[in-house]
Design an enzyme around this catalytic site. Structure first.
Site, PDB file in Angstrom:
ATOM      1  N   GLU A 257       0.826  -1.152  -0.239  1.00 19.65           N
ATOM      2  CA  GLU A 257       0.135  -0.004   0.134  1.00 19.65           C
ATOM      3  C   GLU A 257       0.922   1.326  -0.184  1.00 19.65           C
ATOM      4  O   GLU A 257       1.737   1.367   0.636  1.00 19.65           O
ATOM      5  CB  GLU A 257      -0.798  -0.016   1.139  1.00 19.65           C
ATOM      6  CG  GLU A 257      -2.046  -1.141   1.157  1.00 19.65           C
ATOM      7  CD  GLU A 257      -3.035  -1.060   2.375  1.00 19.65           C
ATOM      8  OE1 GLU A 257      -2.871  -0.146   3.217  1.00 19.65           O
ATOM      9  OE2 GLU A 257      -3.956  -1.836   2.312  1.00 19.65           O
ATOM     10  N   HIS A 276      -7.890   1.673   1.408  1.00 12.42           N
ATOM     11  CA  HIS A 276      -7.764   1.427   2.628  1.00 12.42           C
ATOM     12  C   HIS A 276      -8.647   2.398   3.622  1.00 12.42           C
ATOM     13  O   HIS A 276      -8.042   3.049   4.619  1.00 12.42           O
ATOM     14  CB  HIS A 276      -6.298   1.279   3.165  1.00 12.42           C
ATOM     15  CG  HIS A 276      -6.151   0.309   4.476  1.00 12.42           C
ATOM     16  ND1 HIS A 276      -5.269  -0.477   4.759  1.00 12.42           N
ATOM     17  CD2 HIS A 276      -7.117   0.125   5.399  1.00 12.42           C
ATOM     18  CE1 HIS A 276      -5.294  -0.798   5.941  1.00 12.42           C
ATOM     19  NE2 HIS A 276      -6.386  -0.731   6.293  1.00 12.42           N
ATOM     20  N   ILE A 277      -9.752   2.564   3.003  1.00 15.38           N
ATOM     21  CA  ILE A 277     -10.607   3.659   3.939  1.00 15.38           C
ATOM     22  C   ILE A 277     -11.516   3.238   4.942  1.00 15.38           C
ATOM     23  O   ILE A 277     -12.333   3.788   5.379  1.00 15.38           O
ATOM     24  CB  ILE A 277     -11.033   4.728   3.178  1.00 15.38           C
ATOM     25  CG1 ILE A 277     -12.061   3.891   2.152  1.00 15.38           C
ATOM     26  CG2 ILE A 277      -9.796   5.375   2.219  1.00 15.38           C
ATOM     27  CD1 ILE A 277     -12.917   5.057   1.235  1.00 15.38           C
ATOM     28  N   ALA A 279     -11.836   2.408   7.996  1.00 19.19           N
ATOM     29  CA  ALA A 279     -11.950   2.979   9.369  1.00 19.19           C
ATOM     30  C   ALA A 279     -12.138   4.366   9.082  1.00 19.19           C
ATOM     31  O   ALA A 279     -12.125   5.175  10.367  1.00 19.19           O
ATOM     32  CB  ALA A 279     -10.898   2.720  10.179  1.00 19.19           C
TER      33      ALA A 279
END
Length: 303
Positions: A257, A276-277, A279
């Protein structure tokens, strides 16, 4: 204590630590070699998912008492190196639970209804309804690989949407939400119309879904991964998507990433991707920041 914040933490949590007398410095986006130089003299280190606390960082941290990971998972922290130095490793696994669970449900809808592809085509001026026929999720079977905090919240929401929910998990002694059937992994792979992954990344879970597992899945399954990169064999997933064995995938996490621009998962039409969103909600970020502050004050108290 002097505490170094390496990734963004909600301002309310920072203020809570400062009000308790701790010296809090915020230095985000540090390159690995810069962090090695900066960490000396700090007694606490707070990270989210971006900063990697490597052995080199730990070795350079001459005064470090703790590393706090705001969120769930410790895969970006060399816990063994910390343990060898007597440095405590903490996290806040409960704080982002609802945000990630809602994102997994959103990704399932996005894949089922091809929302990403529809958005892309319409932005290109193409009114292409025929190629965008999707699937309902009502009445379908959702298989959860992992049934911890996040998996249980996904199960509750999926049941409310009319899905049959089955799950595979390592700890069979913990509570199971009403109406969720526990099955072994092979049974889950064979029965599920949708599969959502909710296990931590560990040596035991690395590539637990690979070519052999894809071969056991229903043809046309939809796969959702909002857990961690490395749990799904990306090469095997790409092959399954290209062959049609997996109809759609919704991917929030990657082995590396950010992924390289030519990564196959970014090029396939039957993949929905996000960076990678899981949270990344205002509410979740606030809870993480406050949980970091509250746990540190609980363990170490005011200055």
């Amino acid at each position: 204590m002097r505490i170094l914040i390496c990734d963004p933490i909600d301002a309310e949590g920072l203020e809570k630590l400062r009000s308790a007398g701790h010296v809090v410095d915020v230095k985000t986006g540090l390159a690995a070699e810069v962090l090695v130089k900066e960490v000396a003299g700090y007694e606490g280190l707070v990270v989210r998912s971006a900063t990697k606390v490597t052995k080199a960082v730990v070795d350079a941290a001459t005064s470090l008492k703790f590393v706090m990971r705001g969120g769930v998972g410790l895969d970006n922290i060399d816990a063994a190196a910390c343990e060898a130095r007597g440095i405590r490793v903490l996290n806040t696994p409960e704080a982002a639970t609802l945000s990630v669970a809602e994102h997994a449900i959103a990704m399932m809808f996005a894949a089922a209804r091809r929302i990403g592809r529809a958005h892309e085509l319409l932005r290109q001026g193409k009114w292409d309804k025929k190629s965008l026929v999707g699937n309902e999720i009502n009445g379908k079977t959702l298989g959860l690989v992992g049934l911890g905090r996040i998996g249980m919240e996904v199960a509750i929401r999926a049941r409310a949407l009319g899905m049959t929910v089955i799950a595979n998990r390592r700890n069979v002694k913990t509570q199971t939400p009403p109406g969720v059937g526990l099955v072994d992994l092979n049974d889950l792979l064979a029965r599920a119309d949708y599969i959502s992954i909710h296990v931590p990344f560990t040596p035991e879970t690395r590539n637990i879904l690979g070519a052999a597992e894809f071969a056991k899945m229903k043809k046309g399954v939809i796969l959702v991964n909002c857990s961690r990169g490395g749990i799904v064999d990306e090469g095997a997933l790409v092959a399954a998507l290209r062959s049609g064995a997996v109809a759609m995938a919704a991917v929030d996490v990657f082995d590396e990433e950010p992924p390289r621009p030519d990564h196959p998962l970014l090029r396939l039409d039957n993949v929905v991707v996000t960076p990678h969103i899981g949270a990344s909600t205002w509410e979740g970020q606030n809870r993480v920041g406050m949980a970091v502050a509250e746990k540190l004050l609980e363990v170490y108290g005011p200055a």
